[in-house]
Every structure is written in C-alpha cells, then in structure tokens.
Motif scaffolding. Structure first.
Motif, PDB file in Angstrom:
ATOM      1  N   ARG A 172       5.811   8.196 -14.517  1.00  0.00           N
ATOM      2  CA  ARG A 172       5.047   6.981 -14.185  1.00  0.00           C
ATOM      3  C   ARG A 172       5.025   6.748 -12.668  1.00  0.00           C
ATOM      4  N   ASP A 173       6.171   6.961 -12.022  1.00  0.00           N
ATOM      5  CA  ASP A 173       6.236   6.822 -10.545  1.00  0.00           C
ATOM      6  C   ASP A 173       5.318   7.842  -9.876  1.00  0.00           C
ATOM      7  N   MET A 174       5.376   9.075 -10.384  1.00  0.00           N
ATOM      8  CA  MET A 174       4.524  10.132  -9.826  1.00  0.00           C
ATOM      9  C   MET A 174       3.060   9.719  -9.913  1.00  0.00           C
TER      10      MET A 174
ATOM     11  N   TYR B  66       0.323   9.522  -6.967  1.00  0.00           N
ATOM     12  CA  TYR B  66      -0.835  10.413  -6.964  1.00  0.00           C
ATOM     13  C   TYR B  66      -2.144   9.619  -7.052  1.00  0.00           C
ATOM     14  N   ALA B  67      -2.111   8.503  -7.770  1.00  0.00           N
ATOM     15  CA  ALA B  67      -3.304   7.644  -7.817  1.00  0.00           C
ATOM     16  C   ALA B  67      -3.594   7.116  -6.410  1.00  0.00           C
ATOM     17  N   ASP B  68      -2.543   6.767  -5.663  1.00  0.00           N
ATOM     18  CA  ASP B  68      -2.725   6.327  -4.264  1.00  0.00           C
ATOM     19  C   ASP B  68      -3.373   7.426  -3.430  1.00  0.00           C
TER      20      ASP B  68
ATOM     21  N   GLY C 250       5.712   8.044   3.714  1.00  0.00           N
ATOM     22  CA  GLY C 250       5.707   6.648   3.274  1.00  0.00           C
ATOM     23  C   GLY C 250       5.762   6.456   1.769  1.00  0.00           C
ATOM     24  N   GLU C 251       5.735   7.550   1.005  1.00  0.00           N
ATOM     25  CA  GLU C 251       5.783   7.393  -0.453  1.00  0.00           C
ATOM     26  C   GLU C 251       7.201   7.117  -0.934  1.00  0.00           C
TER      27      GLU C 251
END
Length: 345
Positions: free
Chosen positions: A144-146, A150-152, A136-137
């Motif tokens: 910035r996208d990464m 990763y924060a999610d 789902g990512e």
C-alpha cells in the motif's frame, strides 16, 4: 545477417563491444548497427553484456544504457557520457509518444526492464517504475505504501490522467493497489492489466523457512537461461556456488551472472517484496481488470482468485508460456494483439 547489411567495427572499442555481443549471444559476428535485442538479447543477457563490457574496458556502464543504445555503435558513443553509470532510476522512460501512457510496474526483483520489449509493438508512451527511492519519498513498509509513492511518481509526469497500468508477477498486486489509490484520488484508470500476477507469497518452492529464497531462484534463472544444468544440485544455490558451476562447464562467469552489487540489489528487493506480499490483502478496485495468464509449467497463480478484488469484469486470456517467460519477445508476440485491443477498449 547478409553481407550487404554487415557493418564492421570502425575502431578498437567497437571491435571489443561487437566481440562481447557475439560471445554472449552465441553468434559468429555482429554488425555494429544491429540492436542487441533484435539479435535475441533479453534482460538477463543484457546484464551479462554490460558486466563483460565493464570488465573489459574498466567502465561503469549501467544496464539501462543498453536499452536506450542497443547497437554496438550507439553504445560505444554512450561510453563517454557521464550519466551512463546511473544503474537504476525511479522512473524509466521506455517510449515517448502521445496518447494514454502505459505505466509498467517492476516485478519482484525491483526492476522494470522486462517491459522494454513492448516498445516495438505499442504506439503509446511507456514508462517503467523501478523499486529505487525517489528523493523525498517515505520508505515503504507495505504494498500500500509503495502504491502511494508510485501514484505520486506517475502523477508527477502525467498530472491529468487517464492512466493505463500494467504489472507482471509481483508488479500485478502493486499495479492493482496503484489503481485503487489513483481512483481514491479521483483519477480515471482506463485499464488495469496484469501479466500472470501473484496474489500470495506461496509461489513455487518459496517457503517461509528458507532464509533466502530469492538468491536461489534468481541464480537458477540465470544458470538455466545459459544452458547450465542445475538439476543435480541438492544444496541451495549461492552466488559463489553458481560461479563454480559456470567455471566447471567452461563458461565465463561474467557472461552468465550480473555483477554482484546488481544481483544483491535484486535479491534484497525480492526478499522484501515476498514479506510485503505475505502481509497484503488487496483492496477492491472499482473497475474492470484484464489478466494474461501463463498456462505452461507449474500453475500457481489462478487468475480467478482476483475475483473478490475487482468490482467490474475480470477477463482472462491464456498465454502458452511459463511464468518467467511472460515478458520474453516470444510470449509478447502471442498476446500483444489482445493487449492492444484491451488498451483501446
């Protein structure tokens, strides 16, 4: 190991595994209870051991399984289990525990194995973030996208925070960006710690013209750590050329190089990440940052270059090792007390 401690293999599988451990680690014999890593194994030799086991036993053991089951005995039990073949998972749990989790961000090759050594020294939970998509990512197009992905992931496991972030090499700028992202979401970041972080893509010998710098760099690392001299090589190294060199020096390819698919995955990540790094201008993190800086060999990462991207204090500790040795057990022992103090601060 002394005689009292030595445990002999109990069956044919254990015998094969013990033989492979001994061969890869250059030991006469290995007790089936000894941890591969305590015997001197690291993340490079872990890849070799698993490649050799898979070849000898026609299995599909994943490198990550060795981190969870590092002795011959425990690994032989894992050979039965179905998930032992899943090579990389998006989030690797290195250590369970209580307290603020230490979230370790993969380096340039996309894997977080290198942080495994911290388990022996830290009491807190330790997780590794790997560069493999989670269901789902959105596919990242930038650092910035990464950081958002990763924060999610981190918040999915630890919704409340606070968070401690650690990044080595390419993991540095990604950890910094995750810290910015978590703050943007209103979370508390207790510590942002970097191990010899890179800031620009102008690393040693990495020019934009070279169409595949990662392949050459990674093969060099594997060959050098096996004592194979590559100083005479005028051409860029390829996997096939590396295989030739290994055979010429009377060594077994499987004990030096990881299996081709894993190697290609690492090369692909490395090249993708270099292109992300070239485009990346960090945001400003509104907190303090601690950098452990490698002082041996070619110094390409001046930690003071991070000054504009941190609103609080920038503390730098020197470590007497090279960039690539930063997460070796030898180097970890040099800075782990200071790391603990930073995490407690």
């Amino acid at each position: 190991t002394d005689i009292d401690h030595y445990r002999a293999p109990a069956n044919a599988i254990e015998e094969i595994l013990a033989g492979i451990y001994a061969q890869v680690l250059g030991l006469d014999r290995v007790s089936v209870d000894d941890s591969f890593f305590e015997l001197g194994g690291d993340s490079l030799s872990a890849m070799r051991v698993v490649a050799a086991i898979n070849r000898a036993l026609d299995t599909h053991l994943a490198v990550r399984t060795l981190f969870h089951a590092p002795s011959v005995r425990s690994l032989s039990e894992q050979l039965e289990s179905a998930d032992s073949g899943v090579e990389l998972v998006p989030v690797e749990i290195f250590k369970e525990g209580t307290g603020v989790p230490l979230c370790c961000i993969h380096e340039g090759n996309g894997q977080s194995y290198a942080y495994r050594g911290l388990r022996e020294y830290l009491e807190c939970p330790i997780i590794g973030i790997n560069q493999i998509p989670q269901d789902g990512e959105v596919t990242p197009r930038s650092i910035r996208d990464m950081a958002k992905n990763y924060a999610d992931r981190i918040q999915a496991i630890y919704p409340e925070g606070p968070y401690n972030l650690l990044g080595w090499s390419f993991g540095g700028p990604v950890a910094h960006e995750i810290a910015v992202e978590l703050r943007r979401r209103g979370c508390t970041v207790n510590n942002l710690i970097m191990l010899d972080p890179v800031l620009s893509a102008d690393g040693p010998g990495e020019t934009v013209e070279d169409e595949n710098p990662a392949e050459d760099r990674l093969l060099n690392l594997f060959l050098r750590s096996s004592g194979i001299d590559v100083s005479e090589e005028s051409e860029r190294l390829t996997y096939r050329r590396a295989e030739e060199l290994i055979r010429q020096q009377g060594q077994v390819v499987e004990f030096v190089l990881p299996p081709k698919p894993i190697f290609e995955f690492a090369v692909y990540n490395h090249n993708t990440n270099l292109s992300y790094l070239r485009e990346h201008v960090p945001d400003v993190f509104d907190g303090d940052m601690v950098v452990f800086s490698a002082t041996r060999g070619e110094i390409v990462n001046n930690p003071q270059d991070w000054r504009p991207y941190v609103s609080g204090d920038l503390t730098v500790h020197s470590v007497d090792c090279g960039h690539d040795e930063m997460t070796s057990d030898e180097a970890i022992r040099m800075y782990v007390e200071q790391l603990k103090l930073s995490l407690e601060a």
